[in-house]
Design a protein around this motif. Sequence first.
Motif, PDB file in Angstrom:
ATOM      1  N   THR A 232       3.211  18.009  -8.327  1.00 27.54           N
ATOM      2  CA  THR A 232       4.167  17.046  -8.885  1.00 27.54           C
ATOM      3  C   THR A 232       3.480  15.727  -9.218  1.00 27.54           C
ATOM      4  O   THR A 232       2.446  15.384  -8.631  1.00 27.54           O
ATOM      5  N   LYS A 233       4.075  15.007 -10.145  1.00 28.18           N
ATOM      6  CA  LYS A 233       3.609  13.676 -10.508  1.00 28.18           C
ATOM      7  C   LYS A 233       4.789  12.718 -10.493  1.00 28.18           C
ATOM      8  O   LYS A 233       5.848  13.025 -11.031  1.00 28.18           O
ATOM      9  N   THR A 234       4.595  11.573  -9.846  1.00 31.77           N
ATOM     10  CA  THR A 234       5.625  10.538  -9.798  1.00 31.77           C
ATOM     11  C   THR A 234       5.159   9.352 -10.616  1.00 31.77           C
ATOM     12  O   THR A 234       4.073   8.808 -10.370  1.00 31.77           O
TER      13      THR A 234
ATOM     14  N   ASN B 192       0.827  -1.205   0.000  1.00 27.80           N
ATOM     15  CA  ASN B 192       0.000   0.000   0.000  1.00 27.80           C
ATOM     16  C   ASN B 192       0.863   1.259   0.000  1.00 27.80           C
ATOM     17  O   ASN B 192       0.550   2.242  -0.691  1.00 27.80           O
ATOM     18  N   ASP B 193       1.947   1.242   0.780  1.00 29.75           N
ATOM     19  CA  ASP B 193       2.852   2.392   0.818  1.00 29.75           C
ATOM     20  C   ASP B 193       3.493   2.631  -0.548  1.00 29.75           C
ATOM     21  O   ASP B 193       3.807   3.774  -0.903  1.00 29.75           O
ATOM     22  N   ALA B 194       3.711   1.545  -1.289  1.00 28.97           N
ATOM     23  CA  ALA B 194       4.308   1.658  -2.625  1.00 28.97           C
ATOM     24  C   ALA B 194       3.261   1.951  -3.695  1.00 28.97           C
ATOM     25  O   ALA B 194       3.602   2.074  -4.876  1.00 28.97           O
TER      26      ALA B 194
ATOM     27  N   THR C  16       2.633  -2.166 -12.677  1.00 31.70           N
ATOM     28  CA  THR C  16       3.347  -1.029 -12.104  1.00 31.70           C
ATOM     29  C   THR C  16       2.497  -0.389 -11.013  1.00 31.70           C
ATOM     30  O   THR C  16       1.285  -0.582 -10.953  1.00 31.70           O
ATOM     31  N   SER C  17       3.158   0.361 -10.170  1.00 32.07           N
ATOM     32  CA  SER C  17       2.427   1.090  -9.143  1.00 32.07           C
ATOM     33  C   SER C  17       1.685   2.260  -9.774  1.00 32.07           C
ATOM     34  O   SER C  17       1.960   2.663 -10.912  1.00 32.07           O
ATOM     35  N   ALA C  18       0.752   2.800  -9.040  1.00 31.01           N
ATOM     36  CA  ALA C  18      -0.050   3.917  -9.550  1.00 31.01           C
ATOM     37  C   ALA C  18       0.781   5.191  -9.624  1.00 31.01           C
ATOM     38  O   ALA C  18       1.688   5.417  -8.809  1.00 31.01           O
ATOM     39  N   GLU C  19       0.491   6.005 -10.625  1.00 30.53           N
ATOM     40  CA  GLU C  19       1.121   7.323 -10.711  1.00 30.53           C
ATOM     41  C   GLU C  19       0.622   8.171  -9.546  1.00 30.53           C
ATOM     42  O   GLU C  19      -0.564   8.182  -9.233  1.00 30.53           O
ATOM     43  N   ILE C  20       1.530   8.888  -8.908  1.00 25.51           N
ATOM     44  CA  ILE C  20       1.178   9.659  -7.717  1.00 25.51           C
ATOM     45  C   ILE C  20       1.193  11.142  -8.047  1.00 25.51           C
ATOM     46  O   ILE C  20       2.208  11.676  -8.518  1.00 25.51           O
ATOM     47  N   SER C  21       0.076  11.801  -7.810  1.00 21.93           N
ATOM     48  CA  SER C  21      -0.016  13.254  -7.968  1.00 21.93           C
ATOM     49  C   SER C  21      -0.080  13.878  -6.579  1.00 21.93           C
ATOM     50  O   SER C  21      -0.894  13.473  -5.738  1.00 21.93           O
TER      51      SER C  21
END
Length: 262
Positions: free
Chosen positions: A115-117, A35-37, A63-68
């Motif tokens: 930002t977006k990761t 969940n943290d990832a 892949t992990s979800a894109e983080i905004s």
Amino acid sequence: MAKDLLFEIGAEEIPAGFMPNILGQLKQLAETKLNDAHLPFESIATYGTPRRLALIVKGLTDTSAEISERHKGPSASIAYDADGNATKAAIGFARGKGLDVADLVVEDGYIYAETKTAGVPAKDIVTDMLPQLITGLNFPKSMHWGNLDAKFVRPVRWLVALLDEEVIPVEFATVKSGNVTRGHRFLGADEITIKNAASYVDTLKENFVMVDQDARRELISKQLHDIAASKNASIVWDDDLLEEINYLVEWPTALCGGFEES
């Protein structure tokens, strides 16, 4: 495409009383790290026998979800001078977020950085996670063995780590992961190749290891009741004893002994 993860820690016989807590820890720790990832999954389960702890995660995304994210910075009065030029405060804030000053936005008298990761491949996430699962478990008593600094509840003898059929590299106490596990100490094969994560439970069952503790408990109970019925007897039931026996065996076989009347 969704993938399944298998992680098995093979060890010398683990005390039965430790097992429920260890399996609970393993499940919670894995769930927290995934969940943290921000790596979605369908389900997570842990299994255990005296010689192994196993984690199976089904339906991992590629892949992990894109983080905004939105980061609040200094007030606009500090970020810009009277002429509207960015100050060192704004420039430093933008640089710290990997942005150009022109990308900052002003709202409610403050500057913000959006930002977006990008998502991270599942393989990279689980490669980092699996060693942490080993070292993150806590036991009432731990052991050192040989001349190693590593410690675990009992000496670790093998590791299986698969993302579908791909081996995930893990090393602990000089033991390296692969796709080879071990069957029942007396009834099964010494070495068993696990073709993929999805086949783990059935492959072990073919080698006289019922890895699902809930299925074992149910089978033990059924065998006892069947024997009692055949002897026209009743069972003096003890839930704690049943739980202990459940984690002492890999292939339950209930027996009824007797004494000659003499």
